[in-house]
Design a protein around this motif. Structure first.
Motif, PDB file in Angstrom:
ATOM      1  N   ASP A 150      -8.545   1.594   7.251  1.00  0.00           N
ATOM      2  CA  ASP A 150      -9.443   0.166   6.882  1.00  0.00           C
ATOM      3  C   ASP A 150      -9.668   0.701   5.343  1.00  0.00           C
ATOM      4  O   ASP A 150     -10.659   0.380   4.721  1.00  0.00           O
ATOM      5  CB  ASP A 150     -10.961   0.470   7.492  1.00  0.00           C
ATOM      6  CG  ASP A 150     -11.559  -0.833   7.166  1.00  0.00           C
ATOM      7  OD1 ASP A 150     -11.143  -1.988   7.036  1.00  0.00           O
ATOM      8  OD2 ASP A 150     -12.912  -0.751   7.499  1.00  0.00           O
ATOM      9  N   THR A 151      -8.524   1.153   4.823  1.00  0.00           N
ATOM     10  CA  THR A 151      -8.561   1.140   3.223  1.00  0.00           C
ATOM     11  C   THR A 151      -7.172   0.684   2.733  1.00  0.00           C
ATOM     12  O   THR A 151      -6.010   0.816   3.361  1.00  0.00           O
ATOM     13  CB  THR A 151      -8.723   2.722   2.929  1.00  0.00           C
ATOM     14  OG1 THR A 151      -9.783   3.288   3.579  1.00  0.00           O
ATOM     15  CG2 THR A 151      -8.954   2.915   1.411  1.00  0.00           C
ATOM     16  N   ALA A 152      -7.221   0.201   1.505  1.00  0.00           N
ATOM     17  CA  ALA A 152      -5.896  -0.272   0.795  1.00  0.00           C
ATOM     18  C   ALA A 152      -5.963   0.109  -0.725  1.00  0.00           C
ATOM     19  O   ALA A 152      -7.045   0.143  -1.109  1.00  0.00           O
ATOM     20  CB  ALA A 152      -5.799  -1.719   1.159  1.00  0.00           C
ATOM     21  N   ILE A 153      -4.574   0.044  -1.173  1.00  0.00           N
ATOM     22  CA  ILE A 153      -4.608  -0.014  -2.464  1.00  0.00           C
ATOM     23  C   ILE A 153      -3.888  -1.519  -3.020  1.00  0.00           C
ATOM     24  O   ILE A 153      -3.130  -1.948  -2.093  1.00  0.00           O
ATOM     25  CB  ILE A 153      -3.586   1.221  -3.059  1.00  0.00           C
ATOM     26  CG1 ILE A 153      -2.312   1.281  -2.417  1.00  0.00           C
ATOM     27  CG2 ILE A 153      -4.299   2.575  -2.878  1.00  0.00           C
ATOM     28  CD1 ILE A 153      -1.417   2.298  -3.187  1.00  0.00           C
ATOM     29  N   ILE A 154      -4.155  -2.036  -4.132  1.00  0.00           N
ATOM     30  CA  ILE A 154      -3.609  -3.165  -4.575  1.00  0.00           C
ATOM     31  C   ILE A 154      -3.182  -2.948  -5.801  1.00  0.00           C
ATOM     32  O   ILE A 154      -3.807  -2.492  -6.821  1.00  0.00           O
ATOM     33  CB  ILE A 154      -5.110  -4.254  -4.634  1.00  0.00           C
ATOM     34  CG1 ILE A 154      -5.320  -4.652  -3.395  1.00  0.00           C
ATOM     35  CG2 ILE A 154      -4.206  -5.318  -5.174  1.00  0.00           C
ATOM     36  CD1 ILE A 154      -6.782  -5.477  -3.461  1.00  0.00           C
ATOM     37  N   ILE A 155      -1.814  -2.758  -5.820  1.00  0.00           N
ATOM     38  CA  ILE A 155      -0.969  -2.451  -6.927  1.00  0.00           C
ATOM     39  C   ILE A 155      -0.831  -3.862  -7.846  1.00  0.00           C
ATOM     40  O   ILE A 155       0.003  -4.535  -7.330  1.00  0.00           O
ATOM     41  CB  ILE A 155       0.349  -1.693  -6.493  1.00  0.00           C
ATOM     42  CG1 ILE A 155      -0.062  -0.585  -5.801  1.00  0.00           C
ATOM     43  CG2 ILE A 155       0.891  -1.380  -7.914  1.00  0.00           C
ATOM     44  CD1 ILE A 155       1.111   0.426  -5.363  1.00  0.00           C
ATOM     45  N   ARG A 184      -7.066 -12.957  -0.784  1.00  0.00           N
ATOM     46  CA  ARG A 184      -7.517 -13.575  -2.172  1.00  0.00           C
ATOM     47  C   ARG A 184      -6.406 -13.111  -3.187  1.00  0.00           C
ATOM     48  O   ARG A 184      -5.976 -13.984  -3.915  1.00  0.00           O
ATOM     49  CB  ARG A 184      -8.791 -12.587  -2.593  1.00  0.00           C
ATOM     50  CG  ARG A 184      -9.518 -13.135  -3.830  1.00  0.00           C
ATOM     51  CD  ARG A 184     -10.568 -12.232  -4.153  1.00  0.00           C
ATOM     52  NE  ARG A 184     -11.395 -11.594  -3.066  1.00  0.00           N
ATOM     53  CZ  ARG A 184     -12.403 -12.166  -2.515  1.00  0.00           C
ATOM     54  NH1 ARG A 184     -12.748 -13.514  -2.901  1.00  0.00           N
ATOM     55  NH2 ARG A 184     -13.244 -11.796  -1.609  1.00  0.00           N
ATOM     56  N   THR A 185      -5.822 -12.119  -3.323  1.00  0.00           N
ATOM     57  CA  THR A 185      -4.633 -11.893  -4.066  1.00  0.00           C
ATOM     58  C   THR A 185      -3.426 -12.494  -3.822  1.00  0.00           C
ATOM     59  O   THR A 185      -2.780 -13.033  -5.077  1.00  0.00           O
ATOM     60  CB  THR A 185      -4.244 -10.036  -3.665  1.00  0.00           C
ATOM     61  OG1 THR A 185      -5.370  -9.266  -3.810  1.00  0.00           O
ATOM     62  CG2 THR A 185      -3.169  -9.755  -4.810  1.00  0.00           C
ATOM     63  N   ALA A 245       2.041  -8.531  -6.771  1.00  0.00           N
ATOM     64  CA  ALA A 245       1.044  -7.437  -6.406  1.00  0.00           C
ATOM     65  C   ALA A 245       1.626  -6.818  -4.871  1.00  0.00           C
ATOM     66  O   ALA A 245       2.337  -7.729  -4.226  1.00  0.00           O
ATOM     67  CB  ALA A 245      -0.490  -7.816  -6.126  1.00  0.00           C
ATOM     68  N   LEU A 246       1.326  -5.570  -4.536  1.00  0.00           N
ATOM     69  CA  LEU A 246       1.822  -4.701  -3.446  1.00  0.00           C
ATOM     70  C   LEU A 246       0.184  -4.636  -2.944  1.00  0.00           C
ATOM     71  O   LEU A 246      -0.900  -3.874  -3.684  1.00  0.00           O
ATOM     72  CB  LEU A 246       2.267  -3.605  -3.482  1.00  0.00           C
ATOM     73  CG  LEU A 246       3.865  -3.701  -4.064  1.00  0.00           C
ATOM     74  CD1 LEU A 246       4.325  -2.279  -4.382  1.00  0.00           C
ATOM     75  CD2 LEU A 246       4.648  -4.343  -3.160  1.00  0.00           C
ATOM     76  N   VAL A 247      -0.093  -5.090  -1.530  1.00  0.00           N
ATOM     77  CA  VAL A 247      -1.204  -4.810  -1.019  1.00  0.00           C
ATOM     78  C   VAL A 247      -0.877  -3.622  -0.073  1.00  0.00           C
ATOM     79  O   VAL A 247      -0.458  -4.048   1.371  1.00  0.00           O
ATOM     80  CB  VAL A 247      -2.184  -5.845  -0.441  1.00  0.00           C
ATOM     81  CG1 VAL A 247      -3.345  -5.496   0.249  1.00  0.00           C
ATOM     82  CG2 VAL A 247      -2.426  -6.742  -1.596  1.00  0.00           C
ATOM     83  N   ALA A 304       5.357 -13.279  -5.479  1.00  0.00           N
ATOM     84  CA  ALA A 304       4.569 -13.192  -4.371  1.00  0.00           C
ATOM     85  C   ALA A 304       3.972 -11.662  -4.082  1.00  0.00           C
ATOM     86  O   ALA A 304       4.581 -10.976  -4.351  1.00  0.00           O
ATOM     87  CB  ALA A 304       5.513 -13.789  -3.231  1.00  0.00           C
ATOM     88  N   VAL A 305       2.960 -11.887  -3.353  1.00  0.00           N
ATOM     89  CA  VAL A 305       2.363 -10.710  -2.813  1.00  0.00           C
ATOM     90  C   VAL A 305       3.095 -10.057  -1.742  1.00  0.00           C
ATOM     91  O   VAL A 305       2.945 -10.787  -0.572  1.00  0.00           O
ATOM     92  CB  VAL A 305       0.785 -10.800  -2.572  1.00  0.00           C
ATOM     93  CG1 VAL A 305       0.363  -9.673  -2.199  1.00  0.00           C
ATOM     94  CG2 VAL A 305       0.187 -11.425  -3.791  1.00  0.00           C
TER      95      VAL A 305
END
Length: 294
Positions: free
Chosen positions: A223-228, A52-53, A30-32, A147-148
């Protein structure tokens, strides 16, 4: 401005030619991608989701300080945070010179990591010190193995194959509003801008999409993210993500334009997605996921 919203059930069964759109079979990690200025003292919502991811209490984190001019201080800060959140191990990789990206101890740390986190600073330092080195190769190998990869601010900007180097916060886009150069290549065909709403960067993201044609532009608030994961991302945090879909564009006036003249751009789609919304990178359709549902 069109906004086609799918519910979770519809999106989960949507298929093309009998093949599910979602990339659930990908082994890639994943990408965070964090818009910067994430909470590091309170609820730690965004950084909590990175850990967590990356494996939760079994996470092994490599903190990359290449972007910052204060690597020891920044490395210590993220080490304290990730250890407080329960990561199994946290090790810092300092790359203050390009030769540092050839060190065997750094390569070992990345090879053992389940999560690799790039701090903020200057995204050009990441490219200058890491891109094309042995460390770069090992990081990409780990990403392909699952891996993230996480990053905040400069660590977010460097994610695409072509990244935004800098520019000005302008209401109307122009050629000289933004500069673009090679990124680290984790997110090809997409442009990322950070500190988005807080610094008024819609104009420069639009200019970037015209100058460096990409499928999508993603503006991520602080203070915002995208989890791909695969073909879809989820928004996490206190702000929102602005998605600019350039594939629907019907016109721009770039040909013959001088660098300080305003850009015209017609027909693009714009989505504003707060916490809990998801977006499919193949179908370009957003959806909201109710709590407790996938």
């Amino acid at each position: 401005m069109a906004f086609n919203l799918l519910n979770a059930e519809t999106a989960d069964i949507l298929a093309i030619g009998g093949t599910l759109i979602m990339g659930t079979e990908q082994k890639r990690g994943a990408l965070v991608i964090i818009g910067g200025a994430e909470d590091r003292e309170g609820e730690l919502l965004v950084l909590r989701e990175f850990i967590r991811t990356a494996g939760g209490v079994k996470a092994r984190i490599a903190v990359m300080t290449a972007a910052t001019g204060y690597p020891r201080e920044v490395g210590d800060e993220y080490t304290d945070i990730f250890e407080r959140l329960g990561a199994e191990s946290v090790e810092v990789i300092h790359t203050e010179h390009r030769d540092d990206s050839e060190r065997e101890d750094s390569l070992r740390i990345v090879k053992e990591a389940t999560g690799i986190f790039f701090t903020g600073g200057d995204q050009m330092r990441i490219v200058n010190f890491i891109k094309g080195t042995s460390l770069d190769k090992v990081i990409h190998n780990r990403y392909e193995e699952g891996a993230v990869i996480g990053g905040t601010s400069a660590g977010a900007a460097m994610m695409p194959d072509q990244m935004i180097l800098g520019g000005t916060s302008v209401a109307n886009p122009s050629v000289d509003a933004v500069s673009i150069g090679p990124g680290m290549g984790f997110l090809p065909g997409i442009l990322v801008d950070q500190h988005f709403a807080q610094r008024g960067r819609l104009g420069r993201l639009l200019a970037a999409l015209v100058l460096e044609p990409a499928v999508l532009g993603l503006g991520i608030d602080e203070d915002t993210a995208i989890i791909i994961n695969g073909d879809e991302f989820e928004v996490v945090g206190r702000g929102a993500v602005t998605v600019v879909d350039e594939t629907t564009s019907t016109h721009n006036n770039l040909e013959g334009l001088l660098k300080d003249e305003p850009i015209a751009l017609c027909g693009v789609q714009l989505h504003i997605l707060p916490h809990g919304y998801r977006f499919n990178l193949k179908t370009h359709l957003p959806r909201f996921v109710e709590k407790g549902k996938g």
